[in-house]
Enzyme design. Structure first.
Site, PDB file in Angstrom:
ATOM      1  N   GLY A  16       0.826  -1.195   0.000  1.00 52.76           N
ATOM      2  CA  GLY A  16       0.000   0.000   0.000  1.00 52.76           C
ATOM      3  C   GLY A  16       0.862   1.247   0.000  1.00 52.76           C
ATOM      4  O   GLY A  16       1.989   1.237   0.499  1.00 52.76           O
ATOM      5  N   SER A  17       0.345   2.336  -0.560  1.00 60.07           N
ATOM      6  CA  SER A  17       1.075   3.599  -0.519  1.00 60.07           C
ATOM      7  C   SER A  17       0.889   4.251   0.843  1.00 60.07           C
ATOM      8  O   SER A  17       0.104   3.787   1.667  1.00 60.07           O
ATOM      9  CB  SER A  17       0.587   4.511  -1.636  1.00 60.07           C
ATOM     10  OG  SER A  17       0.979   3.975  -2.878  1.00 60.07           O
ATOM     11  N   GLY A  18       1.614   5.329   1.076  1.00 60.30           N
ATOM     12  CA  GLY A  18       1.519   6.020   2.354  1.00 60.30           C
ATOM     13  C   GLY A  18       2.679   5.704   3.280  1.00 60.30           C
ATOM     14  O   GLY A  18       2.755   6.231   4.383  1.00 60.30           O
ATOM     15  N   HIS A  19       3.593   4.834   2.811  1.00 58.31           N
ATOM     16  CA  HIS A  19       4.758   4.474   3.629  1.00 58.31           C
ATOM     17  C   HIS A  19       6.047   5.033   3.041  1.00 58.31           C
ATOM     18  O   HIS A  19       7.133   4.585   3.392  1.00 58.31           O
ATOM     19  CB  HIS A  19       4.896   2.954   3.733  1.00 58.31           C
ATOM     20  CG  HIS A  19       3.669   2.256   4.198  1.00 58.31           C
ATOM     21  ND1 HIS A  19       3.078   2.546   5.399  1.00 58.31           N
ATOM     22  CD2 HIS A  19       2.902   1.296   3.625  1.00 58.31           C
ATOM     23  CE1 HIS A  19       2.002   1.777   5.548  1.00 58.31           C
ATOM     24  NE2 HIS A  19       1.869   1.018   4.487  1.00 58.31           N
ATOM     25  N   HIS A  54      -0.101   1.289   9.519  1.00 58.29           N
ATOM     26  CA  HIS A  54      -1.333   1.765   8.899  1.00 58.29           C
ATOM     27  C   HIS A  54      -2.230   2.398   9.953  1.00 58.29           C
ATOM     28  O   HIS A  54      -3.421   2.583   9.733  1.00 58.29           O
ATOM     29  CB  HIS A  54      -2.091   0.617   8.241  1.00 58.29           C
ATOM     30  CG  HIS A  54      -1.270  -0.200   7.318  1.00 58.29           C
ATOM     31  ND1 HIS A  54      -0.530  -1.267   7.745  1.00 58.29           N
ATOM     32  CD2 HIS A  54      -1.050  -0.076   5.991  1.00 58.29           C
ATOM     33  CE1 HIS A  54       0.105  -1.787   6.699  1.00 58.29           C
ATOM     34  NE2 HIS A  54      -0.183  -1.092   5.637  1.00 58.29           N
ATOM     35  N   LYS A  70       5.491  -7.526   2.760  1.00 59.49           N
ATOM     36  CA  LYS A  70       5.206  -7.327   4.180  1.00 59.49           C
ATOM     37  C   LYS A  70       4.029  -8.229   4.560  1.00 59.49           C
ATOM     38  O   LYS A  70       3.047  -8.331   3.830  1.00 59.49           O
ATOM     39  CB  LYS A  70       4.865  -5.856   4.459  1.00 59.49           C
ATOM     40  CG  LYS A  70       6.003  -4.913   4.075  1.00 59.49           C
ATOM     41  CD  LYS A  70       5.810  -3.483   4.554  1.00 59.49           C
ATOM     42  CE  LYS A  70       4.616  -2.781   3.960  1.00 59.49           C
ATOM     43  NZ  LYS A  70       4.617  -2.719   2.470  1.00 59.49           N
ATOM     44  N   ASP A  79      -1.572  -8.137   1.343  1.00 63.82           N
ATOM     45  CA  ASP A  79      -0.345  -8.198   0.548  1.00 63.82           C
ATOM     46  C   ASP A  79       0.011  -9.632   0.219  1.00 63.82           C
ATOM     47  O   ASP A  79       0.379  -9.954  -0.911  1.00 63.82           O
ATOM     48  CB  ASP A  79       0.801  -7.524   1.311  1.00 63.82           C
ATOM     49  CG  ASP A  79       0.559  -6.047   1.508  1.00 63.82           C
ATOM     50  OD1 ASP A  79       1.115  -5.245   0.750  1.00 63.82           O
ATOM     51  OD2 ASP A  79      -0.228  -5.689   2.419  1.00 63.82           O
TER      52      ASP A  79
END
Ligand SMILES: Nc1ncnc2c1ncn2[C@@H]1O[C@H](COP(=O)(O)OP(=O)(O)O)[C@@H](O)[C@H]1O
Ligand SMILES: Nc1ncnc2c1ncn2[C@@H]1O[C@H](COP(=O)(O)OP(=O)(O)O)[C@@H](O)[C@H]1O
Ligand SMILES: [Mg+2]
Ligand SMILES: [Mg+2]
Ligand SMILES: [Mg+2]
Ligand SMILES: [Mg+2]
Lengths: 340, 211, 340, 211
Positions: free
Chosen positions: A53-56, A221, A104, A109
């Site tokens: 996921g994006s945001g990391h 998250h 991860k 995922d």
């Protein structure tokens, strides 16, 4: 929610486009399906592909380049990418020596990468070999046979760095997989949130937290952690984190001898100033020393973030000569660079 | 079952999802990462957008295409699981024709079974399966007992609701909430909620078309 | 205020100690007076010394090392350092070829460095030559003969990088001073705050701002900017910043030709995620292109921060061959590293 | 002037600063960077801490030492400026002895002059000089006119207050607030406020010792 964004649906593509332009010497961006590869596809090596996921950010695209990843597949914010992204990326990188996915350990995922791996042999008629390293360094989640297990957090960066280094030497797929698993098993992390993050599409904080609380063991998250605790001074917070890491490594029989060399990563979640991260480092260093652990390598900064969360995680990776060598080897990516 | 029913069900599901934004979002914020509503909305929207493409297909082909679309649209945990469901359903319909209630029940069960396999999960783990497995079992039983559509639909709506509510008391052992231990208790699982909503919506749709 | 700190009076020293430990291969820390130097003092070159209030990390200590600074003097949070720090640092670095101070243009910094420079010849009986480059890239503050002038902000990093590179070649003090002045004059920056920062010792936000406001032209200490504006989409905010920069460079007759190469720096103030910074980059790139400016070099990240402020600044530095060469040359510091 | 007076004045100033935390802090938050209170507190505390060291010194030597200490303790804009003040004062006292009111007035003026030089600023720029210059001028005038201590102290307290209040209407052209343009209007300059407080404190101290 105040963020530098335009339309919420465009955040991801606009940000990826900016990233690709700012690092056009290093990466190429493909949209729809979304993935990034090295500018110059590397040949004669196991291809290392990660994603999530994006945001990391800078995870994972920031780690594409010599000595680390060959490609990365970004999902929507906090949502794992879909198999078509991985398949497209895998098709574009040089896959003659096989593909190692670094994933991860989250249900989403794992399943999406799993499906991609299953479809891979049929994707372009070629018998592409692949294997997967699941990272699961978060010791906030106590593992048990009843759960899908521990989450992969900032330790993922160390796995990607070391495996990327080994792959660059021409090592084969089983060797890369074995090193990835080893680094992962020798690594433990735990995070603390002082504030929630805000997912752009949600428009408000993932959780509420008062000015006198912290979340011990938070996920990247914004998942709730071990427990909500009272805010206290940094030394006390860091002490609890260090204890959790030591306990985890001992329980898993990874930390056995009295003295050990280690890599200490103090990772900011996005909104915590470097000044505080170095203060955390200062305390963690002393506490690990008291446990007979010599900090031989360090990394301090925002390496695996949770959007705009204020907070930090502490990661300890026990070093041996092999890991140390692959940590030290040259790397040239947007977010990690040394030796060239 | 006609493809036209699938299409109108898809629209109804999309609307149900949109109408339950705050519920779904806050459930996933509480014990997950807050994106379940967005994921479901993206998936449901994508299916509605493919109406033209689906119209001319047989129901099994349409369901299979829906599964593939969800697979490449939703992401996260719910994406591959829901995709598996539709692909599992499609396979049974393809192999057995698509005109009998027992076939529908078997197809539903096959879909749920693929979710089970993909997620390596079972009932009682505080996931969507706590809704889907009881519903699949009951659907099969009622189909075998030759219950009528109205009985079946009403029963499945109830069972889905009970399964969804039951997740409230559970500790999660799969999915993102598995890290929470005791802290997950008291919260309904977001995937269970969205599945309950979807089942309710499709059953209601079927009931209306019955009248 | 929730921060990872212990006693407020210890924040600076604990953070500096952490920094020095984490980068013990690169820097040495002296406490009381507080300053940091390269681990290996470089000889036969002009010594480049910078410094300023803390809270802007990685500025300046993060830029100590090969190809950039020889020493840095950190003051308390947002408070310029005192002359004794600069004198002590100057005494420790190799000063035979003279010392160039790089100072952000604030009354406090200017005066404290000025006094240090005045005392320098008497400090150890040696006739140490020194000169000063004042950075003043912030075009939010319109310069006039009536004010102390423009503030030095993120453009300082570019000045330090280029001057550091030139000094490494053995260039003399006037040459280093000249390059520093040139880079500074060819650079313009403007910042936007979405939230205030909180000085630890103050314990509460420097300014209040509602959820629907932004501060256009904010300083890196949370100083008020040009005006309080209504929060709006990123593209509109970035457009105003780009216009301010272009207007400034044209007004100062720096931007004259129709096409020009430039370095674009998108700088986070501390609490803004990389995802948003790259989104800003994406828009700024397009807008500068429309003005005939080709972005030949880029830097995106937290390089000159304001503690935990959410916000970002845009810096444009017009490039010529000399500046480009010195930007590209190898650098090895904690926060900026390439080529070695 | 005795060194003991300097020492007790230092303590009184420290207390005044501590008592005005929120005032000084919010003034610098409004048009500066919020650290003026912390800077003043740090400086004042350091001087109080050196009592033992200062006791045995002559007044001019003590003031010079105070200046040097402030120079290495405060930082920011106020550090070098206040340091200059004390060093300027010390020089006049050293050169002229330290027993006459006109000498004190000249010393004060010399201190203010060094601030002016160091800061390249003058009256009307919305800085501490808007307090210090009028006070210096009046001090000189009253000393020349042979005014008594009580008259002088009361007058200086008033003048300092007026100068401080006058900064409210000004646009800043020096210091951090210079970037603000019109936005600085309506706010008192923090350095002017702390100087007014210090002048008031010392004058009151002198008035008490008079009684
Ligand atoms: N292994 C699994 N088996 C069945 N369902 C699962 C599993 N893991 C997660 N889920 C379901 O997925 C839901 C979460 O979906 P979503 O929020 O879209 O994905 P993510 O957890 O990746 O953010 C959970 O509420 C749960 O019902
Ligand atoms: N050039 C100058 N001349 C005189 N006084 C000045 C000058 N620049 C700043 N000041 C004074 O310094 C005060 C600010 O002090 P302080 O907050 O301690 O330092 P900084 O502005 O560096 O944070 C201002 O309010 C003003 O009175
Ligand atoms: Mg998710
Ligand atoms: Mg979710
Ligand atoms: Mg200051
Ligand atoms: Mg100040």
């Amino acid at each position: 929610m105040k963020k530098f964004i335009n339309k919420i649906d465009d955040v991801l593509v606009e940000s990826l486009s900016g990233f690709a332009s700012a690092h056009s010497d290093l990466v190429s961006l493909n949209l729809n399906p979304n993935f990034l590869t090295r500018k110059k596809i590397a040949t004669n090596k196991v291809a290392i592909i990660s994603g999530g996921g994006s945001g990391h950010e800078p995870l994972h695209a920031g780690y594409i380049g010599y000595g680390m990843l060959d490609a990365a597949c970004p999902g929507y914010v906090f949502t794992s990418p879909t198999p078509d992204q991985m398949l497209a990326a895998a098709t574009l990188v040089h896959a003659d020596n096989g593909i190692l996915f670094i994933v991860k350990n989250y249900a989403g995922d794992v399943m999406n990468f799993e499906i991609a791996a299953e479809m891979l042999p049929f994707a372009n008629g070629l018998p592409i070999k692949s294997d997967t390293v699941l990272t699961s360094d978060d010791c906030a989640v106590v593992n048990s046979t009843y759960t899908t297990g521990r989450r992969g957090v900032a330790g993922t960066v160390i796995v990607e760095k070391c495996v990327g280094s080994l792959a660059e030497t021409g090592a084969d797929l089983p060797a890369c997989k074995a090193l990835g698993d080893k680094v992962n098993s020798q690594t433990a992390s735990i995070g603390v949130a002082l504030t929630s993050c805000t997912v752009p599409a949600a428009g408000r904080p993932t959780f509420d937290m008062s000015d006198t609380e912290l979340e011990m063991g938070v996920g990247i998250h914004g998942e709730p952690g071990r427990r909500r605790e009272t805010m206290r001074e940094a030394d006390a917070i860091v002490r609890d984190c260090v204890e959790a890491i030591i306990t985890d490594l001992k329980t898993r029989a990874i930390l056995t001898s009295n003295t050990h060399e280690a890599l200490l990563l103090i990772n900011g979640f996005g909104a915590t100033p470097l000044m505080e991260l170095y203060l955390i480092y200062n305390t963690a260093l002393k506490l690990f020393n008291q446990h007979g652990i010599k900090i031989a390598r360090s990394l301090v900064g925002n390496y695996t973030t949770a959007l705009d969360m204020a907070g930090a995680s502490i990661t300890l990776c026990l070093l041996d000569d092999e890991i140390k060598q692959h940590w030290d080897s040259p790397v040239h990516t947007a977010a990690l660079r040394w030796g060239r | 079952m006609k493809t036209s029913f699938i299409l109108s069900a898809a629209i109804a599901i999309r609307d149900t999802i949109l109408n339950n934004e705050s519920t779904l979002e806050s459930l996933d914020r509480a014990i997950g990462d807050g994106d379940h509503y967005i994921n479901m909305k993206r998936g449901a929207g994508a299916i509605v957008d493919m109406q033209a493409e689906l119209e001319s297909l047989s129901p099994d082909a349409a369901l299979n295409k829906i599964g593939l679309k969800l697979l490449s649209t939703i992401g996260g945990a719910s994406g591959p699981l829901l995709a598996s469901f539709f692909m599992g359903m499609a396979k049974v319909l393809k192999d057995n024709g698509d005109e009998s209630v027992p076939t529908y029940a078997a197809a539903f069960a096959a879909g749920v079974d693929l979710i089970r396999q993909r997620g390596k999960a079972d009932i009682g783990e505080k996931t969507m399966l706590d809704v889907l497995i009881p519903v699949a079992n009951q659907f099969k039983a009622l189909a075998t007992a030759n219950a009528n559509v109205k009985e079946i639909c009403n029963a499945l709506i109830d069972t889905a609701e009970q399964g969804m509510l039951a997740t409230k008391g559970l500790i999660a052992t799969k999915g993102r909430a598995a890290g929470l231990g005791e802290r997950a208790i008291g919260h309904i699982d977001p995937g269970a909620k969205s599945c309950q909503l979807m089942i309710m919506t499709v059953c209601q749709q079927r009931l209306y078309s019955e009248n």
